[in-house]
Motif scaffolding. Structure first.
Motif, PDB file in Angstrom:
ATOM      1  N   GLU A  33       0.880  -1.178   0.006  1.00 33.24           N
ATOM      2  CA  GLU A  33      -0.184  -0.095  -0.109  1.00 33.24           C
ATOM      3  C   GLU A  33       0.835   1.167   0.015  1.00 33.24           C
ATOM      4  O   GLU A  33       1.873   1.060   0.735  1.00 33.24           O
ATOM      5  N   VAL A  34       0.681   2.164  -0.869  1.00 35.34           N
ATOM      6  CA  VAL A  34       1.370   3.399  -0.858  1.00 35.34           C
ATOM      7  C   VAL A  34       0.464   4.522  -0.473  1.00 35.34           C
ATOM      8  O   VAL A  34      -0.564   4.728  -0.958  1.00 35.34           O
ATOM      9  N   PHE A  35       1.145   5.425   0.414  1.00 34.50           N
ATOM     10  CA  PHE A  35       0.465   6.500   0.989  1.00 34.50           C
ATOM     11  C   PHE A  35       1.430   7.858   0.500  1.00 34.50           C
ATOM     12  O   PHE A  35       2.558   8.124   1.016  1.00 34.50           O
ATOM     13  N   GLU A  36       0.979   8.323  -0.586  1.00 34.06           N
ATOM     14  CA  GLU A  36       1.790   9.349  -1.297  1.00 34.06           C
ATOM     15  C   GLU A  36       1.500  10.514  -0.679  1.00 34.06           C
ATOM     16  O   GLU A  36       0.534  10.906   0.034  1.00 34.06           O
ATOM     17  N   ASP A  37       2.499  11.480  -0.247  1.00 40.51           N
ATOM     18  CA  ASP A  37       2.382  12.756   0.514  1.00 40.51           C
ATOM     19  C   ASP A  37       1.812  12.458   1.733  1.00 40.51           C
ATOM     20  O   ASP A  37       0.929  12.990   2.398  1.00 40.51           O
ATOM     21  N   ALA A  38       2.355  11.442   2.353  1.00 41.27           N
ATOM     22  CA  ALA A  38       2.048  10.872   3.673  1.00 41.27           C
ATOM     23  C   ALA A  38       2.279  12.035   4.920  1.00 41.27           C
ATOM     24  O   ALA A  38       1.443  11.847   5.630  1.00 41.27           O
ATOM     25  N   PHE A  39       3.311  12.693   4.503  1.00 39.59           N
ATOM     26  CA  PHE A  39       3.446  13.971   5.608  1.00 39.59           C
ATOM     27  C   PHE A  39       4.170  14.998   4.931  1.00 39.59           C
ATOM     28  O   PHE A  39       4.715  14.900   3.830  1.00 39.59           O
ATOM     29  N   TYR A  40       4.067  16.268   5.594  1.00 34.37           N
ATOM     30  CA  TYR A  40       4.784  17.559   4.919  1.00 34.37           C
ATOM     31  C   TYR A  40       4.238  17.733   3.676  1.00 34.37           C
ATOM     32  O   TYR A  40       3.756  18.168   3.255  1.00 34.37           O
TER      33      TYR A  40
END
Length: 119
Positions: free
Chosen positions: A112-119
């Motif tokens: 599972e990819v969480f793009e732009d996960a933080f900042y």
């Protein structure tokens, strides 16, 4: 099934690098370190995007989902390492912070990819 947590983590990082390569990225670094900070994977797409990836691998869901194991302190160190690398490379393009969560299955991993996960 892999027996040790270290072996599982290494297999997960190799699977993550393969995942990004198959998506058309070039792997710039694996295990990039700056001081106390480490970035598991740095992938680049063309000249426009540099992706800093935190790879989280788990053998199953009994302790929660992999992506929930990225602490605020880890994010802070991650950002510091990313800033240093951007300066080192004189990077002028965009950046993104991803979390790649891998859960071991009997054959390979669920990714599972969480793009732009933080900042």
């Amino acid at each position: 099934m892999l027996s040790s947590a270290h072996a599982l983590g290494q297999a997960g990082e190799a699977a993550a690098a393969d995942f990004y390569r198959q998506a058309g990225y070039t792997i710039r670094a694996q295990g990039y370190r700056h001081g106390r900070a480490e970035v598991d994977l740095i992938a680049q797409r063309g000249q426009e995007l540099l992706v800093f990836v935190e790879v989280k691998t788990r053998s199953g869901g009994q302790y929660g989902t992999p992506e929930t194991f990225v602490s605020a302190r880890k994010k802070e160190l991650f950002r510091l390492a990313a800033t240093h690398l951007q300066e080192e490379l004189d990077w002028r393009g965009d950046i993104r912070f991803d979390i790649l969560a891998l859960t071991q299955l009997s054959q390979g991993f669920r990714i599972e990819v969480f793009e732009d996960a933080f900042y």
